[in-house]
Write a protein that holds these residues in place. Structure first.
Motif, short mmCIF file in Angstrom:
data_model
loop_
_atom_site.label_atom_id
_atom_site.label_comp_id
_atom_site.label_asym_id
_atom_site.label_seq_id
_atom_site.Cartn_x
_atom_site.Cartn_y
_atom_site.Cartn_z
N PHE A 107 15.22 -12.15 5.73
CA PHE A 107 15.22 -13.34 4.87
C PHE A 107 13.80 -13.79 4.58
O PHE A 107 12.88 -13.56 5.37
CB PHE A 107 16.02 -14.47 5.50
N ARG A 108 13.66 -14.47 3.42
CA ARG A 108 12.33 -14.90 3.00
C ARG A 108 12.06 -16.34 3.36
O ARG A 108 10.91 -16.73 3.42
CB ARG A 108 12.18 -14.74 1.48
N THR A 109 13.11 -17.13 3.55
CA THR A 109 12.85 -18.54 3.82
C THR A 109 13.46 -18.95 5.15
O THR A 109 14.44 -18.37 5.61
CB THR A 109 13.43 -19.47 2.72
N SER A 131 0.80 -1.23 0.00
CA SER A 131 0.00 0.00 0.00
C SER A 131 0.84 1.29 0.00
O SER A 131 0.39 2.31 -0.46
CB SER A 131 -0.94 0.00 1.19
N TYR A 132 2.02 1.20 0.51
CA TYR A 132 2.79 2.44 0.61
C TYR A 132 3.54 2.80 -0.67
O TYR A 132 4.16 3.83 -0.80
CB TYR A 132 3.78 2.38 1.79
N PHE A 133 3.48 1.88 -1.65
CA PHE A 133 4.19 2.21 -2.90
C PHE A 133 3.48 3.29 -3.67
O PHE A 133 2.27 3.23 -3.89
CB PHE A 133 4.29 0.97 -3.80
N GLY A 134 4.26 4.29 -4.09
CA GLY A 134 3.68 5.33 -4.95
C GLY A 134 3.82 4.88 -6.39
O GLY A 134 4.17 3.74 -6.67
N SER A 159 20.19 7.09 -3.98
CA SER A 159 18.82 7.19 -4.51
C SER A 159 17.86 6.33 -3.70
O SER A 159 16.72 6.72 -3.43
CB SER A 159 18.77 6.75 -5.97
N PHE A 160 18.35 5.14 -3.31
CA PHE A 160 17.49 4.26 -2.51
C PHE A 160 17.15 4.92 -1.17
O PHE A 160 16.02 4.86 -0.71
CB PHE A 160 18.18 2.91 -2.25
N VAL A 161 18.20 5.59 -0.54
CA VAL A 161 17.98 6.23 0.76
C VAL A 161 16.91 7.31 0.60
O VAL A 161 15.92 7.36 1.35
CB VAL A 161 19.30 6.83 1.31
N ARG A 189 7.72 3.71 -7.85
CA ARG A 189 8.14 2.78 -6.82
C ARG A 189 9.47 2.11 -7.13
O ARG A 189 9.99 1.38 -6.29
CB ARG A 189 7.07 1.72 -6.59
N ILE A 190 9.98 2.27 -8.32
CA ILE A 190 11.21 1.54 -8.63
C ILE A 190 12.37 2.52 -8.89
O ILE A 190 12.22 3.51 -9.61
CB ILE A 190 11.00 0.56 -9.82
N VAL A 191 13.50 2.20 -8.24
CA VAL A 191 14.69 3.04 -8.40
C VAL A 191 15.63 2.35 -9.38
O VAL A 191 16.01 1.19 -9.16
CB VAL A 191 15.39 3.24 -7.04
N ILE A 192 15.94 3.01 -10.47
CA ILE A 192 16.86 2.44 -11.46
C ILE A 192 17.87 3.55 -11.81
O ILE A 192 17.51 4.54 -12.44
CB ILE A 192 16.12 2.01 -12.75
N LEU A 249 18.32 -2.59 3.44
CA LEU A 249 18.37 -1.13 3.48
C LEU A 249 16.98 -0.55 3.77
O LEU A 249 16.80 0.34 4.61
CB LEU A 249 18.91 -0.62 2.13
N GLU A 250 16.00 -1.09 3.10
CA GLU A 250 14.62 -0.63 3.24
C GLU A 250 14.13 -0.83 4.68
O GLU A 250 13.59 0.09 5.30
CB GLU A 250 13.74 -1.42 2.27
N ASN A 251 14.38 -2.03 5.21
CA ASN A 251 13.92 -2.33 6.57
C ASN A 251 14.63 -1.45 7.60
O ASN A 251 14.02 -1.00 8.56
CB ASN A 251 14.17 -3.81 6.92
N GLY A 308 16.54 -10.25 -1.63
CA GLY A 308 16.34 -8.83 -1.38
C GLY A 308 16.86 -7.91 -2.46
O GLY A 308 16.87 -6.69 -2.30
N THR A 309 17.25 -8.47 -3.63
CA THR A 309 17.82 -7.62 -4.68
C THR A 309 16.74 -6.97 -5.54
O THR A 309 17.03 -6.09 -6.35
CB THR A 309 18.76 -8.43 -5.60
N GLY A 310 15.50 -7.43 -5.42
CA GLY A 310 14.41 -6.82 -6.20
C GLY A 310 13.89 -7.73 -7.30
O GLY A 310 13.30 -7.25 -8.26
N1 LIG Z 1 14.95 -1.05 -7.75
C1 LIG Z 1 14.19 -0.98 -6.65
N2 LIG Z 1 13.52 0.18 -6.39
C2 LIG Z 1 12.78 0.28 -5.28
N3 LIG Z 1 12.64 -0.68 -4.38
C3 LIG Z 1 13.24 -1.85 -4.62
C4 LIG Z 1 14.05 -2.05 -5.76
N4 LIG Z 1 14.53 -3.31 -5.73
C5 LIG Z 1 14.04 -3.87 -4.60
N5 LIG Z 1 13.25 -3.04 -3.94
C6 LIG Z 1 12.54 -3.29 -2.68
O1 LIG Z 1 13.30 -4.17 -1.91
C7 LIG Z 1 12.48 -5.16 -1.27
C8 LIG Z 1 12.95 -6.53 -1.65
O2 LIG Z 1 12.76 -6.68 -3.01
P1 LIG Z 1 12.20 -8.03 -3.62
O3 LIG Z 1 11.24 -8.63 -2.67
O4 LIG Z 1 11.76 -7.75 -5.00
O5 LIG Z 1 13.50 -8.87 -3.61
P2 LIG Z 1 13.70 -10.38 -3.99
O6 LIG Z 1 14.95 -10.47 -4.75
O7 LIG Z 1 12.48 -10.87 -4.66
O8 LIG Z 1 13.86 -11.06 -2.59
P3 LIG Z 1 13.74 -12.62 -2.19
O9 LIG Z 1 14.76 -13.35 -3.00
O10 LIG Z 1 14.08 -12.64 -0.76
O11 LIG Z 1 12.37 -12.97 -2.51
C9 LIG Z 1 11.08 -4.89 -1.71
O12 LIG Z 1 10.38 -4.14 -0.72
C10 LIG Z 1 11.25 -4.05 -2.97
O13 LIG Z 1 10.19 -3.15 -3.18
#
Ligand SMILES: Nc1ncnc2c1ncn2[C@@H]1O[C@H](COP(=O)(O)OP(=O)(O)OP(=O)(O)O)[C@@H](O)[C@H]1O
Length: 695
Positions: free
Chosen positions: A665-667, A375-378, A563-565, A381-384, A602-604, A413-415
């Motif tokens: 971690f996710r798992t 819900s908080y994503f505008g 940019s992420f910060v 939402r993606i930083v590239i 970083l996000e957390n 956590g790489t996205g």
């Molecule tokens: N380029 C980006 N811009 C903005 N936020 C990002 C970006 N990449 C990742 N995030 C944020 O980082 C968090 C982790 O990303 P994501 O869940 O996509 O990673 P993942 O690689 O799928 O992780 P896992 O392997 O653990 O499932 C998410 O909240 C996501 O929104």
């Protein structure tokens, strides 16, 4: 009546040589008074009667005198085919009867009269019965107008007993009968309307003529009041029948009616529509035979006949329809089934709607949980920022245009998930659902039913209606299988089959369902290594890895950290309705840190800092020790701020460490590996401290 029909004739005959003594013996024995005398060929020679015996006695002749000497000639001879009525007018006492030339019997006048009398008595009895059994009124009079015949119908309709009116003059009893007129004129009067005792009758009156003289008259009356009543009843039965037909035809449900033996009597247009067959193909045929031909999976009429009670079943018709059918037996007053009325409701569309509803419900649940986390994503939402990521995004946009399976690899956590979503949003399937399943987060024993869905009662605890799985929920859209490396080997085979056939079978089901989905998979594990170790099927690996997409870790694109910060500070300030800032020193530290948990870490961290720091400026002092000291495994970084019972301190540290592991971690496997304990310990301790993972 003919002579041959008389069954009381005697067939005694005498020969000319016989003596009178012998004849007397014969007459006494057979109780007859006379007999024909015949020659050797059976031809008539004369007659010998009791009169000849009297003559013998009278003349004093010897009893041994021969018949030939005394017999008299036969003046008249009758034939078997003579009419009795004609013979009555003949003058004879004894009449020998011949068939061709041979004498067969003899008849006397008194004999003939009795036969004739009996015959007419029988006819008269028959006529009386006929006259009394007709529903028409019959009244006859003699030439004086006296009533002779007054039948039972006349008694009933005219309200008078035959006994009471017979012999009375018709003019006194029924002055309007018109019979006296017929006697007078001798004219036939047909179809005359008369009124007697307030009832209307059609009367046919005829004179009775004998020897060209009118000797009376007869009237036959038909009560038209009764006829009119019957015709009105017939009319209302006709109307009822038409009404029934209209009701049957106006039903949207199919109606099918058989007799008590299952023979098809009636069906409506709706039933023709459901079965795709014409009424002629059913009518006059047994429901059981129609079923055996495969028109319908099971006949509800046959079941209702067998069970003698109302039965409801689901039927499948050859024409492709599914119906809910109810067969109702109808009983007569003796308790026998004389009809089976079947109501057949087409539920094909209902079934389809139900499936769609099931899918929509599942989707809505899924979206609700996704909405909570997203819900908080505008919109931005993606930083590239880095070249690497810009190239990757270009590749993703290109891949979005094709429908191939994509395997996204990269550290946790790489996205990867964000990349998968970006791919989906830019694909042709953007209007279909995007369904995400984390294969590592669902217990192995539930994973199959979550993926494939299940039929009602497939296993203990399964819901009654059955449930659509993720494959079905994603139908028409995209299914993102996160942590694909955690998929158990048995499900890997099943997934491969789905990828090849584009069909699934629900757990506990038989029917394959076609699905139209694009599969995106992601993993942070080295699948190639897993294939080598036989932990992952090689065939599935190559099937998934059609176009590999690797998302680099954050440490390889540090230029994006600033940019992420900024990005996350904006998001969480907005989310928690604060306006906190961060010092450049902190960002510098971030740039030096390795980020093993990548962007998620970083996000957390930023979220945690915004929530827990009291001031409006986030400084180095607010940072956890592992970032300050850049050493995540350094136990010295655990700060002791006050004295407390050792047990509480240990539990507090345990809780904090687990919370962090769950956040990063996710798992369970990843957490267990990092914390260097077993997966079971992670699960047990998380439960103890009430820590749950948001999926
Ligand atoms: N380029 C980006 N811009 C903005 N936020 C990002 C970006 N990449 C990742 N995030 C944020 O980082 C968090 C982790 O990303 P994501 O869940 O996509 O990673 P993942 O690689 O799928 O992780 P896992 O392997 O653990 O499932 C998410 O909240 C996501 O929104």
């Amino acid at each position: 009546m003919k002579v041959r029909e008389i069954n009381t004739l005697h067939s005694i005959a005498l020969s000319p040589e016989q003596t009178v003594q012998e004849v007397v013996g014969i007459f006494l024995k057979h109780q007859v008074d006379g007999a024909p005398v015949i020659d050797a060929e059976g031809k008539i020679m004369g007659l010998f009667t009791k009169d000849q015996i009297y003559r013998l006695v009278n003349e004093g002749l010897n009893v041994n005198t021969s018949v030939a000497e005394l017999m008299i000639p036969a003046d008249k001879i009758g034939h078997l085919d003579d009419e009795l009525e004609d013979l009555l007018n003949e003058d004879f006492e004894w009449l020998p009867i011949v068939d061709e030339d041979r004498v067969t019997s003899m008849i006397t006048r008194s004999n003939l009269s009795k036969v004739f009398f009996d015959f007419y008595r029988a006819i008269s009895c028959e006529l009386e019965t006929i006259i009394n059994s007709t529903i028409n009124l019959i009244v006859s009079v003699d030439k004086e107008g006296k009533i002779n015949v007054f039948n039972k119908a006349a008694e009933k309709f005219l309200g008078k007993e035959a006994q009471e009116v017979k012999g009375k003059n018709i003019a006194e009893i029924f002055p309007n009968s018109g019979l006296a007129e017929v006697v007078r004129t001798g004219n036939v009067e047909l179809l005359q309307k008369v009124k007697l005792n307030d009832n209307d009758y059609i009367s046919n009156r005829s004179p009775i003529i004998k020897d060209n003289k009118v000797i009376g008259a007869v009237a036959v009356l038909q009560c038209i009041s009764e006829m009119e009543k019957v015709s009105r009843e017939l009319e209302s039965v006709k109307e009822l029948n038409e009404e029934l037909q209209a009701i049957i035809e106006s039903s949207f449900d199919g109606l099918y009616i058989t007799d008590g033996k299952g023979l098809t009597l009636r069906l409506n247009k709706a039933y023709e529509r459901i079965t795709g067959l014409k009424a002629q193909e059913f009518l006059g045929r047994y429901a059981e035979d129609i079923m055996k031909e495969g028109v319908v999976s099971e006949s509800v009429a046959v079941l209702a006949l067998k069970r003698r009670e109302t039965v409801s079943i689901i039927q499948e018709y050859r024409a492709g329809k599914t119906t809910l059918a109810t067969g109702n037996p109808v009983f007569d007053k003796n308790g026998n089934i004389f009809r089976v009325v079947c109501n057949v409701r087409d539920i094909t569309e209902l079934n389809q709607l139900n499936k769609e509803l099931e899918q929509a419900r599942g989707l809505s649940q899924h979206y609700q949980s996704q909405l909570r986390t997203m819900s908080y994503f505008g919109s931005d939402r993606i930083v590239i920022k880095s070249e690497k990521m810009k190239d990757l995004l270009g590749l993703i946009i290109r891949l979005a245009g094709v429908d191939s399976t994509i395997l996204i690899t990269g550290e946790s956590g790489t996205g990867k998930e964000l990349i998968a979503e970006t791919l989906y949003i830019n694909s042709n399937r953007r209007d279909g659902p995007f369904i995400k399943l984390n294969c590592g987060a669902i217990p192995e024993n539930l994973l199959e039913s979550e993926l494939f869905g299940y039929e009602s009662g497939a296993f203990t605890g399964a819901s009654k209606e059955g449930k659509a799985g993720y494959f079905e929920l994603a139908n028409g859209g995209t299914l993102f299988l996160d942590e694909i490396g955690e998929l158990p080997l048995n499900l890997q085979v099943k997934l491969l089959r789905v990828l090849q056939s584009r069909e699934i079978v629900r757990v506990g089901g038989k029917k394959p369902l076609k699905i139209n989905i694009r599969i995106l998979a992601a993993t942070n594990r080295n699948l190639k290594d897993m294939v080598d170790k036989k932990e992952f099927r090689e065939d599935l690996y190559y099937r998934l890895n059609v176009v590999p997409v690797n998302v680099p870790p954050l440490r390889e694109r540090k230029e994006e950290i600033t940019s992420f910060v900024t990005h996350f500070m904006l998001i969480f300030n907005r989310k928690y309705k604060v306006n906190k800032r961060i010092t450049p020193e902190v960002v510098d530290l971030f740039l030096r840190y390795d980020w093993p948990g990548n962007i998620r870490e970083l996000e957390n961290l930023i979220e945690r800092l915004i929530v827990i720091t009291t001031g409006n400026l986030l400084t180095i002092n607010d940072l956890p020790a592992n970032i300050k000291g850049n050493n995540p495994d350094n136990l010295a970084s655990v700060q002791v701020s006050c004295l407390m019972p050792l047990k509480d301190a240990v539990e507090s540290v345990e809780k904090q460490v687990l919370e962090r592991a769950y956040a990063e971690f996710r798992t369970i496997r990843q957490m267990a590996e990092t914390l260097k304990v077993s997966a079971a310990t992670v699960v047990r301790k998380a439960a103890k401290y009430g820590i749950t993972q948001e999926l």
